[in-house]
Design a protein around this motif. Structure first.
Motif, PDB file in Angstrom:
ATOM      1  N   GLY A   1       1.924  11.382  -8.777  1.00 26.24           N
ATOM      2  CA  GLY A   1       1.312  10.748  -8.927  1.00 26.24           C
ATOM      3  C   GLY A   1       1.888   9.084  -8.584  1.00 26.24           C
ATOM      4  O   GLY A   1       0.522   8.277  -8.594  1.00 26.24           O
TER       5      GLY A   1
ATOM      6  N   HIS B   1      -5.787   1.176 -15.258  1.00 27.69           N
ATOM      7  CA  HIS B   1      -7.035   1.514 -15.292  1.00 27.69           C
ATOM      8  C   HIS B   1      -6.801   3.227 -15.480  1.00 27.69           C
ATOM      9  O   HIS B   1      -7.910   3.740 -16.196  1.00 27.69           O
ATOM     10  CB  HIS B   1      -7.536   1.627 -14.016  1.00 27.69           C
ATOM     11  N   GLY B   2      -6.286   4.000 -15.124  1.00 25.24           N
ATOM     12  CA  GLY B   2      -5.866   5.424 -15.575  1.00 25.24           C
ATOM     13  C   GLY B   2      -5.818   5.638 -16.447  1.00 25.24           C
ATOM     14  O   GLY B   2      -6.429   6.581 -17.760  1.00 25.24           O
TER      15      GLY B   2
ATOM     16  N   LEU C   1      -0.337  -3.541  -7.889  1.00 22.40           N
ATOM     17  CA  LEU C   1      -1.026  -2.178  -6.910  1.00 22.40           C
ATOM     18  C   LEU C   1      -0.949  -1.347  -8.264  1.00 22.40           C
ATOM     19  O   LEU C   1      -2.139  -0.393  -8.790  1.00 22.40           O
ATOM     20  CB  LEU C   1      -1.084  -2.204  -6.008  1.00 22.40           C
ATOM     21  N   ILE C   2       0.104  -0.406  -7.857  1.00 20.51           N
ATOM     22  CA  ILE C   2       0.439   0.746  -9.565  1.00 20.51           C
ATOM     23  C   ILE C   2      -0.017   0.210 -10.201  1.00 20.51           C
ATOM     24  O   ILE C   2      -0.368   0.573 -10.756  1.00 20.51           O
ATOM     25  CB  ILE C   2       1.927   1.160  -9.171  1.00 20.51           C
TER      26      ILE C   2
ATOM     27  N   ARG D   1       1.114  -1.244  -0.309  1.00 22.23           N
ATOM     28  CA  ARG D   1      -0.345   0.195  -0.106  1.00 22.23           C
ATOM     29  C   ARG D   1       0.495   1.427  -0.411  1.00 22.23           C
ATOM     30  O   ARG D   1       2.222   1.213   0.676  1.00 22.23           O
ATOM     31  CB  ARG D   1      -1.183   0.063   1.467  1.00 22.23           C
ATOM     32  N   ARG D   2       0.326   2.329  -0.410  1.00 19.71           N
ATOM     33  CA  ARG D   2       0.905   3.164  -1.009  1.00 19.71           C
ATOM     34  C   ARG D   2       1.705   4.088   0.303  1.00 19.71           C
ATOM     35  O   ARG D   2       0.512   5.041   1.450  1.00 19.71           O
ATOM     36  CB  ARG D   2       0.464   4.222  -1.839  1.00 19.71           C
ATOM     37  N   ARG D   3       2.734   5.025   0.764  1.00 21.91           N
ATOM     38  CA  ARG D   3       3.090   5.319   1.353  1.00 21.91           C
ATOM     39  C   ARG D   3       2.405   6.671   1.625  1.00 21.91           C
ATOM     40  O   ARG D   3       2.799   7.401   2.740  1.00 21.91           O
ATOM     41  CB  ARG D   3       4.308   5.514   1.702  1.00 21.91           C
TER      42      ARG D   3
ATOM     43  N   GLY E   1      -3.453   0.229 -11.437  1.00 22.28           N
ATOM     44  CA  GLY E   1      -4.400   1.752 -10.919  1.00 22.28           C
ATOM     45  C   GLY E   1      -3.453   2.796 -12.153  1.00 22.28           C
ATOM     46  O   GLY E   1      -3.824   2.987 -13.586  1.00 22.28           O
ATOM     47  N   GLN E   2      -2.191   2.010 -12.774  1.00 26.26           N
ATOM     48  CA  GLN E   2      -1.559   2.992 -14.455  1.00 26.26           C
ATOM     49  C   GLN E   2      -2.359   2.665 -14.987  1.00 26.26           C
ATOM     50  O   GLN E   2      -2.865   3.101 -16.736  1.00 26.26           O
ATOM     51  CB  GLN E   2       0.295   2.827 -14.323  1.00 26.26           C
TER      52      GLN E   2
END
Lengths: 796, 180
Positions: free
Chosen positions: A508, A681-682, A674-675, A15-17, A678-679
């Motif tokens: 981001g 998806h966006g 996870l990242i 999970r992102r810090r 997300g990349q």
């Protein structure tokens, strides 16, 4: 002091810090920074597309409440050592009209700055800007690309033409001619890449804070490129670079639009130096749509020559590319970033590419997510579907026949690149299996046979991109004005905590998380012991920032390599203190130990403390556990994949609904899945937006009709589908992490996937193309236009 | 989501002459604030520049993007569609007021983190506030209802996929609310 197992962070969905600060409102974007006594500035912008400036009267504005100063373009002309920089003169004879932060004699697009008002508040500055009286003598606007290329009316009369340059890549013209002469099938297509407005959710902003003495100045900017901004602002203002510090605080998205060096960056520094006060500017959305760069804007002609089995033997491409009114930082280079990829993922032996760039009286264009590669992928993938229709070969089968095969890597392309690695067949197989391709084709046939009002369309898109913007020598051969390296420092502090400094500048993407994963694994330390510093030229003086999906493959690799150098130093210290040969040491779980004598061991944190006290270091060893490097990769990386869009098109209303969207991407090894997801998806959302929703619309007079988010349709959650993701993993051999990049993949793949699907749904009705965005109106129009053929073909 | 026409019925006490500063009393995140503001000052600018809470962001000038969404008396509003004067006598919750005083994230904030529902984070405060309000109104929404419910909040980074996932997960995790 902790010694830990290597936690195996890499490859896991940590999970992102970054998130707690962003989720709690504690993150600070430029406009959130409190600086007492800061003045605000507002620009007087041209309301017309093209005009000679007869006069500018600032007297009324100057006497308004709160106004500190008003300057016209002429009054600030002496502040600039040169124009706003363009760093990519793609040809020796490229035309580059001078472009200053404020226009002096002529405005060339609606939004061009004419004067600046400085006041004690943003509202007062904007009030006063409205009272500056400018007398414009209007000149003809030129909006359409083909019209502009005819030179009917000139954007910059002094250039004598609207054509900025023509750039060609035709390695073997005879081979191309031969292939077309001998072809069994030829398709010839014309596509429009409409202009897009990048629309980062945070508009731009700047804050220039002069130090009290000595002329030093800090520029806080909502930018992707603090390092480039520093070099360029210093050079353009003729100020010593050493006196300028640029900080990118939290940055609310960029998508390419915050790569540039903008008029407002230069104005902020110039005004702060003149007034010896902090000055700031925040961009309103309606300014962002006009004064921040646009993307895309091309007319594409693509021809394919194929043999009787549908194997493509040659591709020939001619582009007209819209530069807008001026050349911004990399405006002319954007078409070149796609120029090598118009053969897509296919093994096509003959290649011809030519691009003519033209000026128009519109907002300058520049890099927007994908920059050149979405355009290239769109053209080849749409053309492949056209070829499939012409030959009667299923689009999936046609692609399969033409792919570069896994055993051909490293693959030397006809356009002159060497593709590092890939397995395109595997990506297609996975995509077809996840989406259940055969079942969909059966449903489609059924709906066609029934004459269903809602028709099903299945659109494939296979893509490859060149990422990393890397080897500096290759960039030199393209006349790019900078290198392609990235810098990093890893230092272990006396207490054993780790600082990672990166020259990459996130907005981001989650670098703090991903870089920590890499270094924590590499050094065998807890992730929370690793701090990642970035986005401040005083902290990370070397860097080339974030764009072109380069951060991980270039910047992340640099971080890893710096970590290796730190381990080399630590190994030497450990060998000295453990009285062992370096070769006899092994490094596991964050500690060096003598092979065979695990009790003789030194944890990395202890070595860091030894380096600090320097009481017992090997001769010649520096008293730190720190290493800085810059990494210049030997090649680009080549991520790839296949996306499938399944759409339902209402043939009576023209409404398009995406029913299923499957993305199979191969970005090499994944540091944080996870990242990565997300990349994707966006990215997919932005590509879908180009296909179905977004378009920067100008009227004939050069007025931007889509200057707000009420008019420019950035899609909402209600407009978009859920996405089904999968991946294949083909590591890149060009960097030790085996990574390729994923920031732009979704945008590159999705636009042609969706448009192929929409056209696929309507092809039996005679529709072969729809100009993007495929709004209900456009779809309905296309159906109406082809209704003559409809009766013959329905149910065919 | 309450829109400005309805919110306009929230009358400020003491009408003011144009340009003459007026006094407003607003309870923000449980703290009483009393300030003089120009009548034209929007609630979002009041929160950011007078109260000093910069977590609420401005992303547009047409009330399209939702970055400035806050709760007014528990219901989401775009704080650029309200004048500070219209919040006079009311209670505002911003993103800064969502987490527990000890820093524990609100379940919606935690769900956004768990499901990677944010990237650049600029739309996030408004998106989270809108999502909190959505679940207050519809404690067990379908995916389609979440998408419709967040229609007024734009995000450019995530493609919404993980935002929707986060809101559904938060709904799943939350006990059914009492009252409201």
């Amino acid at each position: 002091m902790t010694t830990t197992e290597s936690r195996g962070f890499v490859g896991t969905p940590v999970r992102r810090r970054e998130d707690p600060a962003l989720l709690s409102g504690e993150a600070r974007f430029v406009d959130d920074l409190v600086v007492s006594g800061a003045l605000h500035f507002a620009l007087v912008r041209s309301p017309v597309a093209h005009a000679r400036i007869r006069s500018v009267d600032t007297t009324a504005a100057a006497s308004m409440p709160g106004v500190v100063a008003v300057f016209t373009g002429a009054e600030l002309a002496g502040d600039w050592l040169g124009p706003i920089p363009c760093a990519w003169p793609v040809t020796a004879d490229m035309k580059n009209p001078p472009h200053y932060p404020l226009a002096v004699d002529e405005v060339c697009y609606a939004g061009d700055g004419v004067a600046v008002v400085v006041a004690t508040s943003d509202a007062l500055a904007r009030d006063a800007a409205g009272s500056v009286v400018v007398d414009y003598e209007e000149l003809p606007a030129v909006v359409d690309l083909e019209d502009a290329s005819s030179d009917r009316a000139l954007v910059h009369a002094a250039l004598g033409t609207n054509r900025a340059y023509t750039w060609e890549l035709i390695p073997d013209p005879d081979a191309v001619e031969r292939a077309f002469a001998e072809a069994a099938h030829v398709v010839s297509e014309r596509y429009i890449q409409q202009r897009l407005i990048p629309s980062a959710m945070e508009p731009r902003g700047v804050l220039a804070v002069p130090e009290p003495f000595g002329g030093n100045l800090t520029l806080y900017a909502s930018t992707q490129t603090p390092h480039i901004v520093r070099v360029m602002v210093a050079a353009t203002l003729g100020m010593p670079e050493s006196k300028l510090r640029v900080v990118a605080p939290a940055v609310g998205g960029g998508f390419g639009s915050k790569i540039d060096v903008y008029a407002e960056d230069l104005l902020a520094v110039a005004l702060a130096r003149r007034l010896r006060r902090p000055v700031r500017w925040r961009e309103e959305r309606s300014e962002n749509t006009q004064a921040t760069i646009h993307g895309r804007g091309q007319v594409q002609h693509i021809e394919l020559a194929a043999d009787a089995e549908g194997r493509v033997q040659a591709v020939r491409v001619r582009l007209l590319a819209d530069m807008g009114a001026y050349l911004q930082l990399v405006t002319p280079g954007v078409p070149l970033l796609g120029a090598f990829l118009y053969h897509g993922v296919y093994d096509i032996p003959a290649y011809s590419f030519s691009c003519t760039a033209v000026f128009t009286t519109t907002t300058p264009t520049d890099a927007y997510r994908g920059a050149g590669r979405p355009e290239a992928t769109y053209a080849i993938e749409r053309a492949m579907d056209a070829l499939a229709a012409k030959t009667g070969i299923d689009p999936a089968e046609l692609r399969r026949r033409n792919y570069i095969r896994a055993e051909q890597f490293p693959y030397a392309s006809a356009a002159g690149l060497v593709f590092d690695s890939g397995n395109y067949h595997a990506g297609l197989d996975e995509a077809l299996s996840v989406v259940r391709y055969d079942e969909l084709r059966a449903e489609q046939a059924d709906r066609r046979a029934r004459g269903d009002r809602v028709q099903l369309g299945i659109g494939l898109s296979s893509y490859v991109e060149m990422c990393g913007l890397a080897p500096s020598r290759v960039l030199a051969s393209l006349n790019y004005g900078a290198g392609g390296w990235e810098a990093a420092t890893v230092r272990i502090l006396p207490t054993g905590k780790v600082q990672v400094v990166t020259g990459s500048s996130p907005h981001g993407q989650g670098h703090e998380t991903a870089w920590s994963q890499i270094v924590a694994d590499e050094l065998g330390v807890p992730m929370e012991d690793v701090e990642v510093l970035h986005g401040d030229t005083a902290v990370s003086p070397h860097g080339l920032d974030t764009y072109g999906s380069r951060s991980l493959s270039v910047g992340g690799t640099a971080v890893w390599l710096a970590g290796q150098r730190v381990l080399d130093k630590a190994r030497a210290i450990a060998a000295h203190q453990l009285e062992a040969a370096e070769d006899d040491l092994e490094y596991t779980s964050g500690a060096f130990s003598v092979r065979g004598s695990p009790e003789r061991s030194l944890p990395i944190q202890a070595i860091a403390f030894e380096a600090f006290t320097a009481h017992n270091l090997p001769d010649g060893m520096e008293a730190n556990l720190e290493a800085s490097i810059s990494w210049d990769p030997p090649n680009f990386t080549f991520p790839s994949g296949t996306h499938v869009a399944v759409v339902e098109v209402d043939t009576e209303t023209g409404a398009v609904r995406i029913r299923t969207y499957v993305a199979v991407d191969d970005c090499g090894n994944q540091i944080n899945p996870l990242i990565v997801a997300g990349q994707v998806h966006g990215g997919v959302a932005q590509g879908v937006a180009q296909a179905l929703f977004e378009e920067a619309v100008y009227d004939e007079a050069g007025n931007l009709l889509t200057s707000t988010l009420a008019d420019y349709l950035v899609p909402s959650a209600a407009d978009l589908p859920a996405y089904t993701l999968s991946s294949t993993v083909t590591p890149s051999p060009t960097n030790p992490l085996g990574v390729k990049g994923v920031g732009e993949a979704g945008t590159i793949a999705s636009t042609p996937a969706v448009m192929n699907a929409v056209v696929d749904a309507l092809r039996p009705r005679g529709v072969t193309d729809i100009v993007m965005p495929a709004s209900p109106w456009r779809v309905w129009e296309a159906l109406e236009a082809s209704s003559g053929e409809t009766d013959k073909e329905v149910g065919a | 989501m309450r829109y400005w026409i309805e919110a306009g019925q929230v009358t400020g006490r003491g009408a003011s002459e144009k340009g003459v500063p007026m006094r407003v009393q607003v309870r923000v995140n449980g703290v009483e604030h009393e300030d003089e503001v120009e009548p034209r000052v929007l609630l979002v600018h009041y929160l950011r520049e007078v109260v000093g809470l910069t977590g609420t962001n401005v992303g547009c000038d047409t009330s399209s993007c939702g970055a400035c969404t806050v709760l007014l008396d528990g219901e989401s509003v775009k704080s650029c569609t309200l004048l500070a004067a219209q919040a006079d006598g009311h209670e505002v919750t911003t993103i800064e007021g969502l987490a527990s005083p000890d820093g524990t994230l609100h379940p919606m904030q935690a769900a956004f983190r768990e499901h990677h529902g944010l990237q650049c984070g600029y739309c996030t405060p408004g998106m989270v506030m809108a999502a909190v309000s959505l679940l207050a109104e519809h404690p067990s929404p379908t995916e389609a209802e979440v998408r419709e419910g967040l229609e007024g909040n734009l995000c450019r980074c995530t493609g919404y996929h993980n935002i929707v996932k986060a809101v559904l997960a938060a709904a799943e995790a939350a006990p059914a609310p009492v009252g409201r």
